[in-house]
Design a protein around this motif. Structure first.
Motif: not given
Length: 372
Positions: A162, A164, A170, A173, A186, A251
């Motif tokens: 996705h 993130s 941005k 990830r 990332d 998270s």
């Protein structure tokens, strides 16, 4: 249909196709590979209804056509042919047989009609972008060890890919977790990926995708919709359904207040954990870490099989801490570290531990402790 093809090119194409095919099938056609010859290329298509792979290879096509034949049988035949052989495949289109000839070898294989072969419906992709193979390889390779194998929590049986927010803007990830450990990796956001929907890429797809990512010079075209994801190179296209579920808010389990910092040589650490874990009972594989001023003592105490202890020099300047972990989880996380040093951040013996590679925050791992 009739065409000739070099054995190496044929083996590469057929092996990619046969690995998608499920060994046990209630639908006979799903055990087959669809061979389509036209122009100067031949394509090999295989599916298990969730994943579809199409591999194209150059060939001398005498007569265009298509048929389906057992993927595993064809792969075994081609694998056993001599290197450099020219292989000719032909069918008369009537008798339901495919002839495979190479030198003095001749095989006759049963076929099924191409009309019965299910082709995955092409969908409208919301997001299309391309990314270098090494970038995608890093995202999936470093996260896949944490994929859950628990079928009841099916939404954890893949890598959550996705877009993130990160400190630097941005990012693309990849996250995987099984509730005991978590990996969050990332990469710079590729142009065109800004509106990509978040998707859970299934475990099997991650395994098949790995075969497309070996060439460091390759750019991979990625297309994503709410229900499918497609990865394409000039010769191979891998299309997969994504897991229909909601990935949990990961998270919340990534600790932010861990202040006790230990820095250790990743290779030495992994080797030491591996050595002391040799005596632990297979079921728990618990390793105790006792931390003191610039010193780490790894120990295992298994009443039924013995005990082990090893001391390592580390950079640690905080109060004494004893914490236990599953040895397998520690080894898997330590083996992800490409840099020399692994940094562990602890809070207490009962709280999740954070691990990263040196000062690099683009790869973060979390592991839950266990009582020892």
């Amino acid at each position: 249909m009739k065409f000739s093809i070099e054995r190496g090119a044929l083996l590469k194409a057929v092996s990619q196709a046969q690995s998608v095919v499920e060994r046990r099938n209630t639908i006979p056609i799903l055990a087959n590979v669809l061979i389509e010859a036209e122009g100067d290329t031949v394509s090999f298509r295989a599916t298990d209804l969730d994943i579809e792979v199409v591999d194209k290879a150059p060939a001398q096509v005498e007569k265009a056509g298509a048929t389906t034949v057992s993927a595993v049988t064809l792969h075994e035949i081609v694998r056993k042919l001599p290197d450099g052989a020219l292989v000719t495949l032909s069918d008369d289109g009537v008798a339901g047989r495919l002839t495979v000839e190479a030198g003095r070898s001749n095989f006759n294989l049963a076929t099924l009609p191409r009309e019965d072969f299910p082709v995955m419906a092409s969908s409208e992709y919301q997001s299309n972008f391309s990314a270098p193979a090494p970038v995608l390889r890093r995202l999936f390779d470093k996260s896949k060890f944490a994929i859950s194998t628990e079928e009841t929590r099916y939404y954890l049986n893949g890598v959550y890919l996705h877009v993130s927010d990160s400190d630097g803007g941005k990012v693309l990830r990849a996250v995987a977790t099984d509730g005991h450990r978590l990996a969050r990796i990332d990469a710079d956001l590729p142009s065109g990926a800004e509106d990509m929907p978040g998707v859970i890429v299934p475990r099997k797809t991650v395994g098949e995708l790995r075969k497309l990512l070996d060439d460091d010079e390759m750019k991979i075209a990625v297309s994503v919709s709410e229900t499918k994801i497609r990865f394409a190179t000039p010769n191979i296209t891998l299309t997969s359904k994504v897991i229909d579920g909601t990935f949990p808010d990961y998270s919340r389990v990534i600790p932010v207040g861990n202040t006790r910092k230990m820095e250790v040589d990743a290779g030495d650490f992994a080797a030491a954990v591996d050595r002391v874990a040799t005596v632990s009972s297979e079921r728990s594989r618990a390793v105790k870490m006792a931390l003191d001023q610039d010193k780490l003592v790894l120990s295992v105490n298994a009443p039924d099989s013995g005990a082990a202890e090893e001391e390592l020099a580390v950079a640690y300047n905080d109060e004494r801490l004893e914490i236990g972990f599953n040895a397998k989880y520690l080894l898997e996380i330590a083996s992800q570290v490409d840099r020399e040093n692994a940094v562990f951040l602890f809070n207490s013996a009962g709280d999740p531990t954070l691990m990263r590679e040196g000062n690099d925050a683009s790869a973060v791992y979390v592991v839950m402790p266990m009582r020892v």
